[in-house]
Design an enzyme around this catalytic site. Structure first.
Site, short mmCIF file in Angstrom:
data_model
loop_
_atom_site.label_atom_id
_atom_site.label_comp_id
_atom_site.label_asym_id
_atom_site.label_seq_id
_atom_site.Cartn_x
_atom_site.Cartn_y
_atom_site.Cartn_z
N LYS A 105 9.51 -6.39 0.94
CA LYS A 105 7.63 -6.37 1.45
C LYS A 105 8.31 -7.38 2.11
O LYS A 105 7.69 -7.18 3.69
CB LYS A 105 7.36 -6.41 0.57
N LYS A 138 11.39 5.24 -2.23
CA LYS A 138 10.36 5.20 -3.06
C LYS A 138 9.58 5.65 -2.81
O LYS A 138 9.02 5.17 -1.35
CB LYS A 138 10.54 3.88 -3.78
N LYS A 187 2.39 3.28 -1.51
CA LYS A 187 1.11 3.22 -1.21
C LYS A 187 0.80 3.14 0.40
O LYS A 187 0.32 3.15 1.57
CB LYS A 187 0.31 2.10 -1.72
P1 TYM Z 1 2.11 -1.83 -8.08
O1 TYM Z 1 0.34 -1.63 -8.75
O2 TYM Z 1 3.28 -1.66 -7.37
O3 TYM Z 1 2.96 -0.27 -8.90
C1 TYM Z 1 2.16 0.47 -10.47
C2 TYM Z 1 3.21 0.81 -11.47
O4 TYM Z 1 3.72 2.28 -11.06
C3 TYM Z 1 5.12 1.71 -11.23
N1 TYM Z 1 5.23 2.34 -9.26
C4 TYM Z 1 5.98 3.26 -9.62
N2 TYM Z 1 6.82 3.95 -10.93
C5 TYM Z 1 7.49 5.39 -10.25
N3 TYM Z 1 7.82 5.29 -8.66
C6 TYM Z 1 7.19 4.99 -7.90
N4 TYM Z 1 7.19 5.86 -6.85
C7 TYM Z 1 6.37 4.04 -8.13
N5 TYM Z 1 5.35 2.64 -7.53
C8 TYM Z 1 5.21 2.56 -8.62
C9 TYM Z 1 4.98 0.81 -10.59
O5 TYM Z 1 6.28 0.01 -11.42
C10 TYM Z 1 4.11 -0.16 -11.41
O6 TYM Z 1 4.05 0.09 -13.26
N6 TYM Z 1 3.46 -6.11 -9.60
C11 TYM Z 1 3.43 -4.52 -10.30
C12 TYM Z 1 1.24 -4.91 -11.02
C13 TYM Z 1 1.61 -6.15 -11.59
C14 TYM Z 1 2.11 -5.94 -12.95
C15 TYM Z 1 1.60 -7.31 -14.00
C16 TYM Z 1 3.08 -5.11 -13.80
C17 TYM Z 1 1.35 -7.77 -12.21
N7 TYM Z 1 1.03 -7.87 -13.09
C18 TYM Z 1 1.96 -7.59 -15.14
C19 TYM Z 1 2.68 -5.27 -15.76
C20 TYM Z 1 2.74 -6.35 -15.97
C21 TYM Z 1 2.49 -3.99 -8.98
O7 TYM Z 1 2.78 -4.55 -8.21
O8 TYM Z 1 2.69 -2.55 -9.87
#
Ligand code: TYM
Length: 333
Positions: free
Chosen positions: A114, A198, A201
């Protein structure tokens, strides 16, 4: 053992098929099987680790709640809230950042991706973001964290932080060491334009992903334009090794239909992509159209969404502030 589930999603707009298949679809199943023991958090503090437009952020917070509900999470069975409204998250993150080690954070590949080439210009928040994520999880004595594969390393860090806190302060098992729940087969959905990247967004081309708010025409068009290769579809999964785009599209088909990759491969054995793509678009439209319509309907009902968030905040705050208080006592405050 009672399972306690916690997961978070950033309200940065454009929630997509990767978020759905990698995470939110799982939340729905867990929510049904573990009534009153699931917490789904809209992680707005995480969102501002990169620049956000405040007005859009406010809308995106509500849209994320709408998406949770439209996908099938029942707010009566689980807690839905936004992270910034429970101050224990920021406070616990500070306590944990005094336990976490620089060397551990320096290994985080997501920060490297990132931050890109210009690491010096990345925010401190982006660097320390996994510590806040650990605070999210540990405040609720979480036992299981459903996430996509890209969050695996952050969860390992969370486990290390919990163990170090317990060791440093001699409080065996005070912070519960959580288990990741990552699906075996389809935990990483790839870009429609490049099977080695991947689905994300932040990717500039909207053709690279299917957004959960896309209409039927968008979905059909994006699948039509999705990258493929010149060969017909393979006879077995071994032949997918060097065919990332074919593998990804078959994976999406399998995951959305809740079937194995083997079964999809058998179904399309030797067929050409145009026939497969037609079937794929059909099932995506069938499953995603009701979700996108419901997201639109719910986002128009701001007061309903705000009420869900307020109820969630009260419940989350009750649990998190008690745990934070104990943490503060343990460190000597
Ligand atoms: P975030 O917002 O980037 O993504 C949310 C969830 O979607 C999953 N994900 C994917 N899974 C499969 N293929 C993809 N291309 C893909 N893109 C996104 C992510 O793995 C995630 O599960 N840091 C985390 C948010 C967070 C969190 C937490 C998660 C903050 N605190 C505590 C679990 C527990 C994040 O940025 O997810």
């Amino acid at each position: 053992m009672i399972k306690k589930i916690f997961s978070g999603v950033q309200p940065t707009g454009n929630l997509h098929l990767g978020n759905y298949l990698g995470a939110i679809k799982n939340f729905v199943e867990l929510n049904d099987d573990n009534e009153n023991n699931c917490i789904f958090c809209v992680v707005d503090l995480h969102a501002i680790t990169v620049k956000q437009d405040p007005k859009k952020l406010r809308d995106n917070i509500r849209e994320t709640v709408a998406t949770f509900i439209a996908c099938g999470i029942d707010p009566k069975k689980s807690i839905i809230f936004n992270q910034s409204t429970v101050s224990a998250h920021s406070e616990a993150a500070w306590l944990l950042s005094c336990v976490a080690r620089m060397g551990w954070l320096n290994r985080m590949t997501q920060f490297k991706e990132k931050a890109g080439k210009d690491k010096e210009k990345a925010s401190i928040g982006l660097y320390s973001y996994p510590i806040l994520m650990a605070a999210d999880i540990l405040l609720y004595d979480t036992t299981h964290v459903p996430v996509g594969e890209d969050q695996k390393q952050h969860l390992e860090l969370c486990r290390d932080i919990a163990q170090k806190f317990n060791n440093d302060y001699n409080v065996d098992d005070f912070l519960k060491v959580p288990e990741p729940l990552i699906q075996k087969e389809f935990s990483r959905i790839m870009s429609l334009k490049d099977g080695s990247k991947k689905m994300s967004k932040s990717e500039l081309s909207d053709l690279s992903r299917i957004n959960l708010t896309d209409n039927n025409e968008d979905i059909i068009n994006k699948i039509k334009k999705a990258k493929t290769d010149p060969l017909p579809l393979p006879a077995n999964t071994d032949e997918l090794v060097d065919r990332p785009e074919a593998r990804n599209l078959l994976g999406i088909y399998s995951s959305i239909n809740n079937i194995t990759l083997d079964k999809s491969v058998n179904e399309f054995n030797g067929k050409n992509f145009s026939e497969f793509k037609e079937k794929l678009s059909q099932v995506l439209v069938e499953k995603l159209n009701p979700i996108s319509l419901e997201i639109k309907r719910l986002t128009d009902d701001k007061s309903f969404l705000d009420k869900i968030l307020l109820e969630g905040q009260k419940k989350a705050n009750y649990i998190a502030s008690k745990k934070l208080k104990k943490m503060q006592e343990i460190v000597g405050f």
